[in-house]
Every structure is written in C-alpha cells, then in structure tokens.
Scaffold this motif. Sequence first.
Motif, PDB file in Angstrom:
ATOM      1  N   VAL A 146     -23.989  76.731   2.498  1.00  0.00           N
ATOM      2  CA  VAL A 146     -23.115  77.617   3.235  1.00  0.00           C
ATOM      3  C   VAL A 146     -22.577  78.491   2.320  1.00  0.00           C
ATOM      4  O   VAL A 146     -22.504  79.912   2.266  1.00  0.00           O
ATOM      5  CB  VAL A 146     -22.246  76.966   4.166  1.00  0.00           C
ATOM      6  N   MET A 147     -22.077  78.271   1.182  1.00  0.00           N
ATOM      7  CA  MET A 147     -21.368  79.375   0.319  1.00  0.00           C
ATOM      8  C   MET A 147     -21.134  78.492  -1.213  1.00  0.00           C
ATOM      9  O   MET A 147     -21.304  77.150  -1.048  1.00  0.00           O
ATOM     10  CB  MET A 147     -19.953  79.228   0.676  1.00  0.00           C
ATOM     11  N   PRO A 148     -20.827  79.100  -2.121  1.00  0.00           N
ATOM     12  CA  PRO A 148     -20.508  78.644  -3.338  1.00  0.00           C
ATOM     13  C   PRO A 148     -19.318  77.554  -3.378  1.00  0.00           C
ATOM     14  O   PRO A 148     -18.475  78.064  -2.656  1.00  0.00           O
ATOM     15  CB  PRO A 148     -20.265  79.729  -4.322  1.00  0.00           C
ATOM     16  N   ARG A 149     -19.153  76.691  -3.995  1.00  0.00           N
ATOM     17  CA  ARG A 149     -18.262  75.546  -3.716  1.00  0.00           C
ATOM     18  C   ARG A 149     -17.049  76.095  -4.559  1.00  0.00           C
ATOM     19  O   ARG A 149     -17.216  76.692  -5.578  1.00  0.00           O
ATOM     20  CB  ARG A 149     -18.793  74.270  -4.220  1.00  0.00           C
ATOM     21  N   ARG A 150     -15.764  76.050  -3.897  1.00  0.00           N
ATOM     22  CA  ARG A 150     -14.508  76.519  -4.627  1.00  0.00           C
ATOM     23  C   ARG A 150     -13.566  75.588  -4.118  1.00  0.00           C
ATOM     24  O   ARG A 150     -12.730  75.892  -3.474  1.00  0.00           O
ATOM     25  CB  ARG A 150     -14.357  77.861  -4.218  1.00  0.00           C
ATOM     26  N   ALA A 151     -13.577  74.157  -4.651  1.00  0.00           N
ATOM     27  CA  ALA A 151     -12.686  73.164  -3.781  1.00  0.00           C
ATOM     28  C   ALA A 151     -11.261  73.336  -4.105  1.00  0.00           C
ATOM     29  O   ALA A 151     -10.477  73.180  -3.067  1.00  0.00           O
ATOM     30  CB  ALA A 151     -12.957  72.023  -4.465  1.00  0.00           C
ATOM     31  N   VAL A 152     -10.651  74.008  -5.183  1.00  0.00           N
ATOM     32  CA  VAL A 152      -9.149  74.192  -5.582  1.00  0.00           C
ATOM     33  C   VAL A 152      -8.698  75.430  -4.739  1.00  0.00           C
ATOM     34  O   VAL A 152      -7.975  75.146  -3.913  1.00  0.00           O
ATOM     35  CB  VAL A 152      -8.888  74.343  -7.022  1.00  0.00           C
ATOM     36  N   TYR A 153      -9.640  76.486  -4.537  1.00  0.00           N
ATOM     37  CA  TYR A 153      -9.266  77.609  -3.870  1.00  0.00           C
ATOM     38  C   TYR A 153      -9.136  77.210  -2.583  1.00  0.00           C
ATOM     39  O   TYR A 153      -8.048  77.518  -1.651  1.00  0.00           O
ATOM     40  CB  TYR A 153     -10.239  78.780  -4.098  1.00  0.00           C
ATOM     41  N   ALA A 154     -10.109  76.466  -1.918  1.00  0.00           N
ATOM     42  CA  ALA A 154     -10.004  76.288  -0.198  1.00  0.00           C
ATOM     43  C   ALA A 154      -8.842  75.082  -0.191  1.00  0.00           C
ATOM     44  O   ALA A 154      -8.346  75.465   1.029  1.00  0.00           O
ATOM     45  CB  ALA A 154     -11.329  75.655   0.035  1.00  0.00           C
ATOM     46  N   GLY A 155      -8.931  74.425  -0.950  1.00  0.00           N
ATOM     47  CA  GLY A 155      -7.853  73.636  -0.930  1.00  0.00           C
ATOM     48  C   GLY A 155      -6.247  74.232  -0.936  1.00  0.00           C
ATOM     49  O   GLY A 155      -5.409  73.780   0.137  1.00  0.00           O
ATOM     50  N   THR A 156      -5.973  75.076  -1.590  1.00  0.00           N
ATOM     51  CA  THR A 156      -4.783  75.712  -1.474  1.00  0.00           C
ATOM     52  C   THR A 156      -4.514  76.436  -0.314  1.00  0.00           C
ATOM     53  O   THR A 156      -3.497  76.652   0.371  1.00  0.00           O
ATOM     54  CB  THR A 156      -4.698  76.775  -2.886  1.00  0.00           C
ATOM     55  N   LEU A 157      -5.631  77.037   0.175  1.00  0.00           N
ATOM     56  CA  LEU A 157      -5.377  77.809   1.505  1.00  0.00           C
ATOM     57  C   LEU A 157      -5.117  76.840   2.565  1.00  0.00           C
ATOM     58  O   LEU A 157      -4.536  77.157   3.458  1.00  0.00           O
ATOM     59  CB  LEU A 157      -6.602  78.639   1.907  1.00  0.00           C
ATOM     60  N   ALA A 158      -5.812  75.760   2.548  1.00  0.00           N
ATOM     61  CA  ALA A 158      -5.696  74.766   3.560  1.00  0.00           C
ATOM     62  C   ALA A 158      -4.171  74.178   3.551  1.00  0.00           C
ATOM     63  O   ALA A 158      -3.665  73.706   4.597  1.00  0.00           O
ATOM     64  CB  ALA A 158      -6.627  73.499   3.453  1.00  0.00           C
ATOM     65  N   HIS A 159      -3.586  74.198   2.310  1.00  0.00           N
ATOM     66  CA  HIS A 159      -2.420  73.567   2.302  1.00  0.00           C
ATOM     67  C   HIS A 159      -1.657  74.910   2.869  1.00  0.00           C
ATOM     68  O   HIS A 159      -0.450  74.241   3.591  1.00  0.00           O
ATOM     69  CB  HIS A 159      -1.906  73.552   0.686  1.00  0.00           C
ATOM     70  N   LEU A 160      -1.585  75.907   2.776  1.00  0.00           N
ATOM     71  CA  LEU A 160      -0.728  76.955   3.381  1.00  0.00           C
ATOM     72  C   LEU A 160      -0.781  76.684   4.753  1.00  0.00           C
ATOM     73  O   LEU A 160       0.224  76.952   5.482  1.00  0.00           O
ATOM     74  CB  LEU A 160      -1.283  78.313   2.859  1.00  0.00           C
ATOM     75  N   VAL A 161      -1.953  76.583   5.442  1.00  0.00           N
ATOM     76  CA  VAL A 161      -2.178  76.405   6.730  1.00  0.00           C
ATOM     77  C   VAL A 161      -1.403  75.341   7.323  1.00  0.00           C
ATOM     78  O   VAL A 161      -0.483  75.578   8.285  1.00  0.00           O
ATOM     79  CB  VAL A 161      -3.602  76.376   7.126  1.00  0.00           C
ATOM     80  N   ALA A 162      -1.584  74.262   6.965  1.00  0.00           N
ATOM     81  CA  ALA A 162      -0.848  73.071   7.160  1.00  0.00           C
ATOM     82  C   ALA A 162       0.738  73.033   7.138  1.00  0.00           C
ATOM     83  O   ALA A 162       1.534  72.812   7.900  1.00  0.00           O
ATOM     84  CB  ALA A 162      -1.414  71.712   6.578  1.00  0.00           C
ATOM     85  N   MET A 163       1.184  73.507   5.797  1.00  0.00           N
ATOM     86  CA  MET A 163       2.380  73.712   5.791  1.00  0.00           C
ATOM     87  C   MET A 163       3.017  74.626   6.555  1.00  0.00           C
ATOM     88  O   MET A 163       4.293  74.224   6.976  1.00  0.00           O
ATOM     89  CB  MET A 163       2.807  74.261   4.273  1.00  0.00           C
ATOM     90  N   THR A 164       2.338  75.656   6.831  1.00  0.00           N
ATOM     91  CA  THR A 164       3.095  76.674   7.820  1.00  0.00           C
ATOM     92  C   THR A 164       3.179  76.280   9.028  1.00  0.00           C
ATOM     93  O   THR A 164       4.180  76.411   9.789  1.00  0.00           O
ATOM     94  CB  THR A 164       2.238  78.165   7.686  1.00  0.00           C
TER      95      THR A 164
END
Length: 259
Positions: A146-164
Amino acid sequence: MSKLALVTGATSGIGKAFAERFAADGYDLVIVGRRQDRLAEFASNHPHVTVRTVAADLSTEDGINTVAAYCADEPLDMLVNNAGVSHYMPLADLPADKARELVNVKVLAPTQLMRAAVGGMQQRGTGTIINVAGMIAFSGPADTSVMPRRAVYAGTLAHLVAMTQTLSAELEGTGVKAHVVCPGVVATEFHSSQGLDMSAVPRMSPQDLVTGALRGLELGEVVSAPGVEDYQLLSSVFAADLAAFGGQSPELATRYRAN
C-alpha cells in the motif's frame, strides 16, 4: 479584547494557513517556527493584528520549554499544534537522531504545550486545542503493497488521535475543547522538503484543510478528516475501538489456549 491564538509550525503550509485564518478573524497571534525570517515576514504582512514571533525548534528541550512558557502564561483562546517533520522511512533505516526529532516534535512537544495551556483554559472556562495529525494514523493495518513503511511517523500521528480523544473526554463540561484534524495529502512544502515530487498527485489546499478542521469543531467532531466524504467510516472505526476495549476479560481467550 482580541482573542489570542498560538500556532506552531506557522512559517508555511497548514500552520501558516491556520495563522492567516485566525488573523483574518481578528485574532492576535503568537506564531512559532524555526525560521525567523519567515515569521517576521508574516508579521509584517498582517499589521492589523498583533503578531508575536517565537523562533524555536520543537525538537529540542529548550525550544519546547520556551513555547510551553507562552502556553502557560498567555490567555490563549486557541492552541494549534501543527509543527512536524517528515522522516518517512522504515524503522531499521531511521537514524536515531531523526527518530528522536520526530517523536519530540509530534509527541513530546504537543503533550507539553497542551499540558501548559489546558490549566489556564479550564480556569477561564474557554479555549480550544487543535492537533494536526494525519490519515496515516489509520494506516497501520495496511500491507506492504500500500505505501512505503514509516512506522515511527504513523505511530506519532496515531498517538495524537488517541490522546486528543481521551483529552476531549477529560475536558467534558469545562468549556474547553480538544480536536484533532487528520489531513490526507496537502499541497505544502512538507513533501518537497524530502525531495519528493508530488506535483502529479491530487492534493488538498492548506486553506481547505483549515476550513475542514474549524467546521469539524462546529459540528462537534473530536476527530475531523477533511478529505473523507463519508464520516461514518471514521465512526465505525471508533465504534470498533470501543467494542474491542469493552470486550476484554480477565479470562484467556479461547484461541490462545492449548488444544
């Protein structure tokens, strides 16, 4: 008395578009970025409002502390955590300093700025926090095609969603709102700074992204996705999250038991 907004990553792209929208709406501004020349240019182009510029690097402890002091000391009506860095690469290829920079800018800095601002907002009974995440926050289940892997980047954005989402629940009844906007591909310098040519890819304008985030707030959405036509898709994701959370038990699930 004018309202006051603080915007990080305000020298270009989404952050600049937020700052321009707030200036047009009569907000005074505290704008944060790494490039003092661009901050000064923005201030000179918006003489009808008070614009204070803060040159700070939110990947550093000093930069975070400097901006957090503004968040704690100023009567902010709006805090926009937009600053970001674009280190797109698999974890094994990501240098340690870039991993640290990414986590500092997208996890530690927003956390510290929110923590500094939210107490005063609660005391005043008003205020809004907007975090800029991204649709990549929902891409974890995608396979490698599906896309180039970018685990840390994706993880930081998921953190922002759950934290918010969790912060929004904490703030219920206080008059303070927490919101996270999840862009898709936006026409900014974000990709060109990595040497990526996105000119052939359909992209949303930063101005439309800001319109979507602010309208999402008006609609009572905690998570806005300006490029997703059917919001039920996100509602289904959140309902499934809660169903999984509520479906837990102290008993070992049958599928994990020995035959």
